[in-house]
Design a protein around this motif. Structure first.
Motif, PDB file in Angstrom:
ATOM      1  N   ASN A  13      -3.475   8.034 -47.093  1.00 25.27           N
ATOM      2  CA  ASN A  13      -4.336   8.543 -48.166  1.00 25.27           C
ATOM      3  C   ASN A  13      -5.634   7.753 -48.265  1.00 25.27           C
ATOM      4  N   VAL A  14      -5.551   6.451 -48.075  1.00 30.41           N
ATOM      5  CA  VAL A  14      -6.744   5.614 -48.154  1.00 30.41           C
ATOM      6  C   VAL A  14      -7.773   6.035 -47.112  1.00 30.41           C
ATOM      7  N   ILE A  15      -7.314   6.292 -45.894  1.00 29.02           N
ATOM      8  CA  ILE A  15      -8.233   6.681 -44.811  1.00 29.02           C
ATOM      9  C   ILE A  15      -8.815   8.065 -45.072  1.00 29.02           C
ATOM     10  N   ILE A  16      -7.977   8.993 -45.529  1.00 26.06           N
ATOM     11  CA  ILE A  16      -8.475  10.332 -45.859  1.00 26.06           C
ATOM     12  C   ILE A  16      -9.509  10.253 -46.979  1.00 26.06           C
ATOM     13  N   ASN A  17      -9.218   9.472 -48.014  1.00 28.59           N
ATOM     14  CA  ASN A  17     -10.154   9.340 -49.134  1.00 28.59           C
ATOM     15  C   ASN A  17     -11.441   8.633 -48.732  1.00 28.59           C
ATOM     16  N   SER A  18     -11.392   7.883 -47.627  1.00 23.04           N
ATOM     17  CA  SER A  18     -12.597   7.232 -47.110  1.00 23.04           C
ATOM     18  C   SER A  18     -13.441   8.185 -46.278  1.00 23.04           C
ATOM     19  N   TYR A  49     -12.261  10.118 -43.472  1.00 25.92           N
ATOM     20  CA  TYR A  49     -11.921  10.193 -42.049  1.00 25.92           C
ATOM     21  C   TYR A  49     -10.654  11.019 -41.828  1.00 25.92           C
ATOM     22  N   ARG A  50     -10.495  11.491 -40.596  1.00 22.86           N
ATOM     23  CA  ARG A  50      -9.231  12.076 -40.173  1.00 22.86           C
ATOM     24  C   ARG A  50      -8.267  10.939 -39.846  1.00 22.86           C
ATOM     25  N   ILE A  81       8.588  -3.348 -38.785  1.00 26.40           N
ATOM     26  CA  ILE A  81       7.928  -2.077 -38.448  1.00 26.40           C
ATOM     27  C   ILE A  81       6.434  -2.348 -38.281  1.00 26.40           C
ATOM     28  N   GLU A  82       5.920  -2.103 -37.077  1.00 33.09           N
ATOM     29  CA  GLU A  82       4.503  -2.321 -36.805  1.00 33.09           C
ATOM     30  C   GLU A  82       3.823  -0.971 -36.595  1.00 33.09           C
ATOM     31  N   LYS A  83       2.769  -0.725 -37.387  1.00 36.80           N
ATOM     32  CA  LYS A  83       2.065   0.561 -37.314  1.00 36.80           C
ATOM     33  C   LYS A  83       0.565   0.345 -37.179  1.00 36.80           C
ATOM     34  N   MET A  84      -0.063   1.279 -36.484  1.00 37.44           N
ATOM     35  CA  MET A  84      -1.520   1.311 -36.360  1.00 37.44           C
ATOM     36  C   MET A  84      -2.022   2.591 -37.016  1.00 37.44           C
ATOM     37  N   PHE A  85      -2.987   2.439 -37.911  1.00 36.81           N
ATOM     38  CA  PHE A  85      -3.599   3.581 -38.586  1.00 36.81           C
ATOM     39  C   PHE A  85      -5.003   3.777 -38.012  1.00 36.81           C
ATOM     40  N   PHE A  86      -5.295   5.028 -37.627  1.00 32.80           N
ATOM     41  CA  PHE A  86      -6.577   5.347 -37.004  1.00 32.80           C
ATOM     42  C   PHE A  86      -7.430   6.199 -37.932  1.00 32.80           C
ATOM     43  N   ALA A  87      -8.726   5.923 -37.939  1.00 31.64           N
ATOM     44  CA  ALA A  87      -9.710   6.714 -38.678  1.00 31.64           C
ATOM     45  C   ALA A  87     -10.619   7.385 -37.657  1.00 31.64           C
TER      46      ALA A  87
END
Length: 247
Positions: A93-98, A100-101, A133-139
């Motif tokens: 949600n943070v990335i979408i609200n910023s 970005y896809r 749990i290691e995750k990468m979030f992409f914008a």
């Protein structure tokens, strides 16, 4: 906008969410004043105490301003903030609200013993087992956030299911472990890929780059620590805002 009756279990949270939706629907050029507590309570189908609790939470986040003898008013500046540091949200949600896809990649799921620092933060016995749990979030396909979540293995007595652990953290805890995160404690730091060389593996770093580093302990409704996270955030993509009330 018509307010909907609340029928879910967590009345305070749902009431707060409904009032916030109502605030977002208001034409604040015409008025910023909210209806009285008894009117909100009647339309939502909850008690005035529940409405008062929800309003208190919104006031603590700076969304509304309560003026003695005058009423409760929307803080227009706060409603225009797209990415707020509080309340906590999933990075999707943070990335979408910023603007970005968003895409998410689970880099790794593993198990190991807690080190001394992890055991202390999660109130565990030394060498207790953790799920990592290691995750990468992409914008827009660019790496924006690398996140390491640590969950006590004792909370999850099933064999590790990658589909479960790939879900958003709050959803995984709620649906799989029947745990609800209600608050967290955050330590804000800065770091660089020079200080933390492993970040070069996840971010596009041809030279020294700075990151916002959030160390987060998440607590459940019984005030027990259930997740310890490290979040490394590229502030070229995500910049938090925070409304603070003066003491």
């Amino acid at each position: 906008m018509k307010l909907n009756h609340v029928r879910k279990q967590d009345l305070n949270k749902v009431t707060k969410d409904e009032i916030y939706k109502f605030i977002q629907s208001m034409d604040t050029e015409q008025t910023t004043k909210l209806p009285r507590e008894e009117i909100l309570a009647e339309q939502l189908g909850v008690s005035r105490i529940t409405v008062r609790n929800a309003l208190s939470q919104l006031a603590s986040e700076g969304i509304i301003l309560r003026k003695h003898g005058k009423g409760t008013f929307v803080n227009v500046e706060a409603t225009q903030i797209k990415v707020n540091f509080s309340p906590a949200e999933d990075f999707r949600n943070v990335i979408i609200n910023s603007g970005y896809r968003v895409d998410v990649k689970v880099e790794q799921i593993s198990e190991r013993e807690a080190n001394e620092d992890e055991a202390e933060k999660l109130n565990l016995e030394p060498k207790s087992k953790l799920i990592i749990i290691e995750k990468m979030f992409f914008a827009d396909d660019f790496p924006a956030v690398y996140c390491i979540d640590r969950v006590p293995r004792a909370l999850y007595d099933e064999p590790v299911n990658e589909d479960d652990l790939s879900k958003p953290l709050f959803e995984f805890l709620r649906e799989t472990l029947n745990k609800e995160i209600t608050w967290d404690k955050v330590e804000l730091l800065t770091t660089t890929n020079e200080e933390q060389p492993f970040l070069n593996k996840f971010f596009n770093t041809e030279k020294v780059k700075s990151f916002l580093n959030c160390n987060v302990i998440n607590f459940d409704e019984d005030d027990q620590p259930i997740v310890y996270s490290n979040e490394y955030i590229d502030t070229n993509f995500i910049r938090f805002n925070l409304i603070r009330r003066k003491a």
